[in-house]
Enzyme design. Structure first.
Site, mmCIF file in Angstrom:
data_model
loop_
_atom_site.group_PDB
_atom_site.id
_atom_site.type_symbol
_atom_site.label_atom_id
_atom_site.label_comp_id
_atom_site.label_asym_id
_atom_site.label_seq_id
_atom_site.Cartn_x
_atom_site.Cartn_y
_atom_site.Cartn_z
ATOM 1 N N THR A 31 7.119 37.973 75.498
ATOM 2 C CA THR A 31 8.016 36.979 74.917
ATOM 3 C C THR A 31 7.687 35.604 75.462
ATOM 4 O O THR A 31 7.338 35.474 76.625
ATOM 5 C CB THR A 31 9.477 37.303 75.325
ATOM 6 O OG1 THR A 31 9.804 38.584 74.818
ATOM 7 C CG2 THR A 31 10.469 36.291 74.785
ATOM 8 N N GLY A 37 15.740 43.393 76.749
ATOM 9 C CA GLY A 37 16.591 42.822 75.718
ATOM 10 C C GLY A 37 17.933 43.508 75.569
ATOM 11 O O GLY A 37 18.958 42.851 75.353
ATOM 12 N N THR A 66 14.464 36.205 78.905
ATOM 13 C CA THR A 66 13.378 37.158 78.737
ATOM 14 C C THR A 66 13.679 38.377 79.599
ATOM 15 O O THR A 66 14.473 38.300 80.529
ATOM 16 C CB THR A 66 12.012 36.530 79.108
ATOM 17 O OG1 THR A 66 10.966 37.469 78.846
ATOM 18 C CG2 THR A 66 11.939 36.127 80.561
ATOM 19 N N GLY A 67 13.055 39.484 79.264
ATOM 20 C CA GLY A 67 13.311 40.700 80.029
ATOM 21 C C GLY A 67 13.905 41.775 79.135
ATOM 22 O O GLY A 67 13.752 41.728 77.907
ATOM 23 N N ASP A 113 16.790 41.243 72.390
ATOM 24 C CA ASP A 113 17.643 40.044 72.435
ATOM 25 C C ASP A 113 16.989 38.820 71.808
ATOM 26 O O ASP A 113 17.686 37.892 71.373
ATOM 27 C CB ASP A 113 17.953 39.705 73.899
ATOM 28 C CG ASP A 113 16.674 39.394 74.682
ATOM 29 O OD1 ASP A 113 15.703 40.174 74.574
ATOM 30 O OD2 ASP A 113 16.629 38.363 75.377
ATOM 31 N N ARG A 159 13.185 48.931 66.521
ATOM 32 C CA ARG A 159 13.934 48.375 67.657
ATOM 33 C C ARG A 159 13.844 46.844 67.683
ATOM 34 O O ARG A 159 12.788 46.250 67.493
ATOM 35 C CB ARG A 159 13.361 48.947 68.955
ATOM 36 C CG ARG A 159 14.047 48.446 70.230
ATOM 37 C CD ARG A 159 13.305 47.279 70.851
ATOM 38 N NE ARG A 159 13.912 46.848 72.107
ATOM 39 C CZ ARG A 159 13.616 45.721 72.723
ATOM 40 N NH1 ARG A 159 12.722 44.894 72.219
ATOM 41 N NH2 ARG A 159 14.201 45.396 73.851
ATOM 42 N N VAL A 160 14.963 46.215 67.907
ATOM 43 C CA VAL A 160 15.007 44.761 68.063
ATOM 44 C C VAL A 160 15.728 44.463 69.368
ATOM 45 O O VAL A 160 16.765 45.063 69.660
ATOM 46 C CB VAL A 160 15.739 44.099 66.876
ATOM 47 C CG1 VAL A 160 15.918 42.611 67.116
ATOM 48 C CG2 VAL A 160 14.973 44.336 65.578
HETATM 49 N N1 ASP Z 1 13.341 40.273 75.694
HETATM 50 C C1 ASP Z 1 12.274 40.897 74.976
HETATM 51 C C2 ASP Z 1 12.823 42.090 74.240
HETATM 52 O O1 ASP Z 1 13.627 42.821 74.786
HETATM 53 C C3 ASP Z 1 11.125 41.325 75.812
HETATM 54 C C4 ASP Z 1 10.572 40.322 76.800
HETATM 55 O O2 ASP Z 1 11.244 39.367 77.177
HETATM 56 O O3 ASP Z 1 9.419 40.508 77.218
HETATM 57 O O4 ASP Z 1 12.373 42.347 73.146
#
Ligand code: ASP
Length: 337
Positions: A197, A251, A248-249, A228, A225-226
């Site tokens: 992301t 979601g 980020t992280g 955040d 899947r979706v």
């Molecule tokens: N937040 C993103 C998700 O869950 C993944 C990411 O931040 O790397 O799709």
């Protein structure tokens, strides 16, 4: 192949300073300013900065900025990124401007720049969010072209490796090689891993705020899947009177706490960006309890004064900051655990 360490050694951004530093800078009250998640943000910031320094609009800056990352085949975002479990790259993105206009797309396939499609949703439809086939149809109606099906070289290799075990353990963004490679092979030969992301927030010379977020989501996710990232309030939130935040992280967990919106609301109450991010990451820790050690989540924020800050759950998150004195620097986010 993108390799963080090599990148740090060889990058020449043409900007006057570039460092990885342990301090979390806050406030110089600068504008314009652009900050973005991870080290890929350095390259993205550079494109955003070209717009900001020419008195351009923050909205254009955050769109053009993350397009750089979407373009990086064999990088973490866009069509070159990791596929889902079934081998398809599906993309999510959102954008928000200073008037609280926003647009999102999710589960979008074969379109190179989901962030541009999100902006078109915002500007050319009465809606905020289009998904899947409908989002693709809309993109085509707006002149976007359908890219060839298939994976980038690195994604192909990574996916084949993953298929050997096909383990579905959606743990993302933990900067720990052993843990990381245990569940999903990473594409980077130095052990850097699959954060997929980029989130960017900016304030332009006129003092207006905008933000963008674009992702391929979690590598080897379930089809459909979706996370955040395309969800306004979770992955991104902008309030032009207060500030902007992007996450980020993991979601699923960022959605649970309405991460970015929560940060902006805390800034409205007077918290500095870093303190607001910290409070929200603390909420996440409380919600996750013992399981927090298995995930990563991070939020970055700027307020109306051009002050900025970030916080993450676990060590290893970094973010890129470009300020009016022409510095584009990489900072480590402070971590809670
Ligand atoms: N937040 C993103 C998700 O869950 C993944 C990411 O931040 O790397 O799709």
């Amino acid at each position: 192949m993108f390799n963080r360490r090599k990148f740090l050694q060889v990058s020449s951004l043409g900007l006057s300073a570039f460092s990885l530093s342990g301090f979390t800078s806050k406030n110089k009250g600068n504008k314009p300013i652009v900050i973005s998640t991870w080290d890929a943000g350095l390259r993205a910031n550079k494109a955003a900065w070209e717009i900001l320094r020419n008195n351009g609009r923050a909205l254009d800056a955050v769109e053009q900025g993350v397009m750089v990352t979407e373009n990086e085949i064999n990088c973490c975002v866009g069509l070159g990124a990791n596929p889902d479990r079934d081998g398809h790259v599906t993309l999510d993105a959102c954008i928000m401007d200073e008037h609280a206009n926003c647009g999102s797309v999710a589960f979008l396939e074969r379109i190179k720049h989901p962030i541009q499609v999100a902006r078109k949703v915002m500007e050319n439809t009465p809606h905020v969010f289009l998904v899947g086939e409908g989002a693709q149809q809309f993109a085509l109606s707006q002149g976007f072209v359908l890219e060839k099906e298939g994976l980038s070289e690195d994604a192909e290799r990574t996916y084949k490796e993953w298929l050997k075990k096909s383990e579905y353990k959606p743990i993302i963004n933990i900067e720990n090689k052993q843990q990381q490679t245990a569940w999903a092979p990473t594409r980077f030969d130095d052990g850097t891993w699959n954060h997929d992301t980029i989130g960017m927030i900016a304030m332009d010379a006129a003092g207006n705020l905008s933000g963008s977020c674009t992702t391929s989501g979690m590598g080897f996710k379930m089809r459909g899947r979706v996370g955040d990232s395309p969800i306004i309030g979770a992955g991104l939130f902008v309030d032009n009177e207060v500030g902007a935040a992007v996450a980020t992280g993991q979601g699923e967990d960022i959605i649970r706490i309405g991460g970015s919106h929560a940060v902006v609301e805390l800034m409205r109450q007077g918290y500095a960006p870093e303190d607001a991010c910290k409070k929200v990451v603390e909420r996440l820790l409380k919600v996750k309890g013992d399981k927090a050690k298995d995930i990563q989540a991070a939020i970055i924020a700027i307020n109306k004064n051009g002050e900025y800050g970030a916080y993450c759950l676990q060590k290893g998150f970094n973010y890129s900051v470009c300020t009016a004195d022409d510095k584009n620097i990489l900072l480590n986010g402070k971590n809670l655990i």
